[in-house]
Design a protein around this motif. Structure first.
Motif, PDB file in Angstrom:
ATOM      1  N   UNK A  20       0.849  -1.193   0.000  1.00 45.04           N
ATOM      2  CA  UNK A  20       0.000   0.000   0.000  1.00 45.04           C
ATOM      3  C   UNK A  20       0.879   1.235   0.000  1.00 45.04           C
ATOM      4  N   UNK A  21       0.609   2.146  -0.904  1.00 38.99           N
ATOM      5  CA  UNK A  21       1.410   3.376  -1.008  1.00 38.99           C
ATOM      6  C   UNK A  21       0.937   4.426  -0.013  1.00 38.99           C
ATOM      7  N   UNK A  22       1.876   5.160   0.517  1.00 39.87           N
ATOM      8  CA  UNK A  22       1.667   6.359   1.333  1.00 39.87           C
ATOM      9  C   UNK A  22       1.121   6.134   2.735  1.00 39.87           C
ATOM     10  N   UNK A  23       0.463   5.044   3.002  1.00 42.81           N
ATOM     11  CA  UNK A  23      -0.228   4.818   4.279  1.00 42.81           C
ATOM     12  C   UNK A  23      -0.068   3.364   4.714  1.00 42.81           C
ATOM     13  N   UNK A  24      -0.314   3.120   5.968  1.00 39.58           N
ATOM     14  CA  UNK A  24      -0.547   1.766   6.447  1.00 39.58           C
ATOM     15  C   UNK A  24      -2.067   1.655   6.491  1.00 39.58           C
ATOM     16  N   UNK A  25      -2.633   0.847   5.618  1.00 39.47           N
ATOM     17  CA  UNK A  25      -4.084   0.827   5.451  1.00 39.47           C
ATOM     18  C   UNK A  25      -4.783   0.112   6.606  1.00 39.47           C
ATOM     19  N   UNK A  26      -6.059   0.387   6.732  1.00 35.22           N
ATOM     20  CA  UNK A  26      -6.895  -0.297   7.721  1.00 35.22           C
ATOM     21  C   UNK A  26      -6.893  -1.796   7.450  1.00 35.22           C
ATOM     22  N   UNK A 128     -14.420  -0.004  15.632  1.00 31.64           N
ATOM     23  CA  UNK A 128     -13.689   1.270  15.722  1.00 31.64           C
ATOM     24  C   UNK A 128     -13.300   1.765  14.332  1.00 31.64           C
ATOM     25  N   UNK A 129     -12.826   0.857  13.491  1.00 33.91           N
ATOM     26  CA  UNK A 129     -12.446   1.236  12.125  1.00 33.91           C
ATOM     27  C   UNK A 129     -13.674   1.652  11.313  1.00 33.91           C
ATOM     28  N   UNK A 130     -14.784   0.930  11.488  1.00 32.77           N
ATOM     29  CA  UNK A 130     -16.024   1.293  10.782  1.00 32.77           C
ATOM     30  C   UNK A 130     -16.459   2.694  11.197  1.00 32.77           C
ATOM     31  N   UNK A 131     -16.396   2.985  12.480  1.00 34.25           N
ATOM     32  CA  UNK A 131     -16.763   4.318  12.973  1.00 34.25           C
ATOM     33  C   UNK A 131     -15.851   5.400  12.384  1.00 34.25           C
ATOM     34  N   UNK A 132     -14.553   5.138  12.315  1.00 33.64           N
ATOM     35  CA  UNK A 132     -13.621   6.087  11.698  1.00 33.64           C
ATOM     36  C   UNK A 132     -14.018   6.368  10.243  1.00 33.64           C
ATOM     37  N   UNK A 133     -14.346   5.322   9.518  1.00 31.60           N
ATOM     38  CA  UNK A 133     -14.727   5.459   8.105  1.00 31.60           C
ATOM     39  C   UNK A 133     -16.043   6.225   7.981  1.00 31.60           C
ATOM     40  N   UNK A 134     -17.023   5.864   8.798  1.00 33.25           N
ATOM     41  CA  UNK A 134     -18.314   6.572   8.759  1.00 33.25           C
ATOM     42  C   UNK A 134     -18.132   8.054   9.060  1.00 33.25           C
ATOM     43  N   UNK A 135     -17.324   8.377  10.061  1.00 34.91           N
ATOM     44  CA  UNK A 135     -17.078   9.783  10.400  1.00 34.91           C
ATOM     45  C   UNK A 135     -16.409  10.525   9.248  1.00 34.91           C
ATOM     46  N   UNK A 136     -15.452   9.876   8.592  1.00 34.36           N
ATOM     47  CA  UNK A 136     -14.773  10.525   7.473  1.00 34.36           C
ATOM     48  C   UNK A 136     -15.746  10.776   6.326  1.00 34.36           C
ATOM     49  N   UNK A 176     -11.894  11.456  -1.435  1.00 35.76           N
ATOM     50  CA  UNK A 176     -12.648  10.223  -1.201  1.00 35.76           C
ATOM     51  C   UNK A 176     -11.945   9.050  -1.881  1.00 35.76           C
ATOM     52  N   UNK A 177     -11.532   9.249  -3.120  1.00 45.76           N
ATOM     53  CA  UNK A 177     -10.832   8.201  -3.864  1.00 45.76           C
ATOM     54  C   UNK A 177      -9.541   7.807  -3.144  1.00 45.76           C
ATOM     55  N   UNK A 178      -8.774   8.799  -2.694  1.00 47.85           N
ATOM     56  CA  UNK A 178      -7.541   8.537  -1.954  1.00 47.85           C
ATOM     57  C   UNK A 178      -7.852   7.759  -0.675  1.00 47.85           C
ATOM     58  N   UNK A 179      -8.868   8.195   0.043  1.00 46.17           N
ATOM     59  CA  UNK A 179      -9.232   7.561   1.320  1.00 46.17           C
ATOM     60  C   UNK A 179      -9.567   6.083   1.119  1.00 46.17           C
ATOM     61  N   UNK A 180     -10.368   5.786   0.087  1.00 46.26           N
ATOM     62  CA  UNK A 180     -10.752   4.398  -0.172  1.00 46.26           C
ATOM     63  C   UNK A 180      -9.534   3.557  -0.576  1.00 46.26           C
ATOM     64  N   UNK A 181      -8.713   4.078  -1.459  1.00 49.43           N
ATOM     65  CA  UNK A 181      -7.579   3.296  -1.972  1.00 49.43           C
ATOM     66  C   UNK A 181      -6.465   3.122  -0.953  1.00 49.43           C
ATOM     67  N   UNK A 182      -6.091   4.192  -0.279  1.00 48.27           N
ATOM     68  CA  UNK A 182      -4.890   4.136   0.542  1.00 48.27           C
ATOM     69  C   UNK A 182      -5.155   4.025   2.040  1.00 48.27           C
ATOM     70  N   UNK A 183      -6.151   4.717   2.545  1.00 40.17           N
ATOM     71  CA  UNK A 183      -6.427   4.670   3.985  1.00 40.17           C
ATOM     72  C   UNK A 183      -7.146   3.368   4.351  1.00 40.17           C
ATOM     73  N   UNK A 184      -8.213   3.040   3.582  1.00 41.15           N
ATOM     74  CA  UNK A 184      -8.913   1.773   3.837  1.00 41.15           C
ATOM     75  C   UNK A 184      -8.120   0.619   3.230  1.00 41.15           C
ATOM     76  N   UNK A 185      -7.643   0.801   1.999  1.00 40.96           N
ATOM     77  CA  UNK A 185      -6.849  -0.231   1.348  1.00 40.96           C
ATOM     78  C   UNK A 185      -7.602  -1.050   0.333  1.00 40.96           C
ATOM     79  N   UNK A 186      -8.619  -0.469  -0.270  1.00 42.32           N
ATOM     80  CA  UNK A 186      -9.400  -1.217  -1.275  1.00 42.32           C
ATOM     81  C   UNK A 186      -9.038  -0.806  -2.680  1.00 42.32           C
TER      82      UNK A 186
END
Length: 186
Positions: A20-26, A128-136, A176-186
């Motif tokens: 995963x680039x740039x982040x350690x994904x969820x 906890x991770x689901x809540x983080x994603x929902x908040x974002x 949003x695209x960045x968040x899904x790809x790199x933060x979540x890891x999908x």
């Protein structure tokens, strides 16, 4: 070239399962969350990594993907289909131990970061991770609603004076695209 974090097999010569680039994904954090512990890096000299039980992490990952799909935190993205593809790919490795290699992400003060990461992995549960994603995604939705509130018709938004709004919407969609790809890891 981007700095990456890796999940590798401990057995079978250390084959990379996920990078995963740039982040350690969820996804990476959950996958290594089965009895995690700090170990020496297998990729980088004088560095540390986190080892976890593959099957425990895989179980938690399935739970995370199921929860993410049923909650529909962001209805513009097909979490169910994408998560099934990733889960099946990961499941096919079928090893006992995996290692999260964060060294490229932690360019500075790695010893402090590895302990913080281990604590994060040990204390965060799937909910906890689901809540983080929902908040974002709530934050993204509020920004979009704020920008859209001032335009009664979609045609109005394309007027020259609304170019700034279009740029803001474009930036949010990129986030949003960045968040899904790199933060979540999908």
């Amino acid at each position: 070239m981007a700095n990456k974090s890796y999940i590798i097999e401990k057995e079978n010569g250390g084959k990379v399962i996920i990078d995963n680039s740039y982040e350690i994904s969820i996804v990476q954090k959950i996958l290594v969350s089965g009895n995690p512990k700090i170990v020496s890096s297998t990729l980088f000299k004088d560095s540390f990594a986190i080892e976890g039980d593959f099957n425990d992490g895989l179980y938690k990952l399935r739970k995370f993907f199921d929860k993410l799909s049923e909650d529909s935190v962001y209805d513009k993205f097909d979490f169910k289909n994408q998560s099934n593809i990733i889960y099946n790919k990961i499941k096919s490795f079928n090893v006992n131990k995996i290692i999260l290699e964060p060294s490229e992400i932690f360019n500075l003060d790695e010893n402090q970061n590895i302990n913080t990461l281990l604590n994060d992995i040990k204390t965060n549960e799937v909910d906890d991770y689901i809540l983080q994603i929902e908040n974002q995604f709530d934050e993204y939705k509020k920004k979009i609603d704020t920008i859209s509130r001032y335009s009664d018709y979609i045609g109005i938004i394309f007027k020259r004076k609304n170019k700034k709004k279009l740029n803001l919407l474009s930036d949010i969609m990129e986030n949003i695209d960045y968040y899904i790809k790199f933060k979540i890891g999908l």
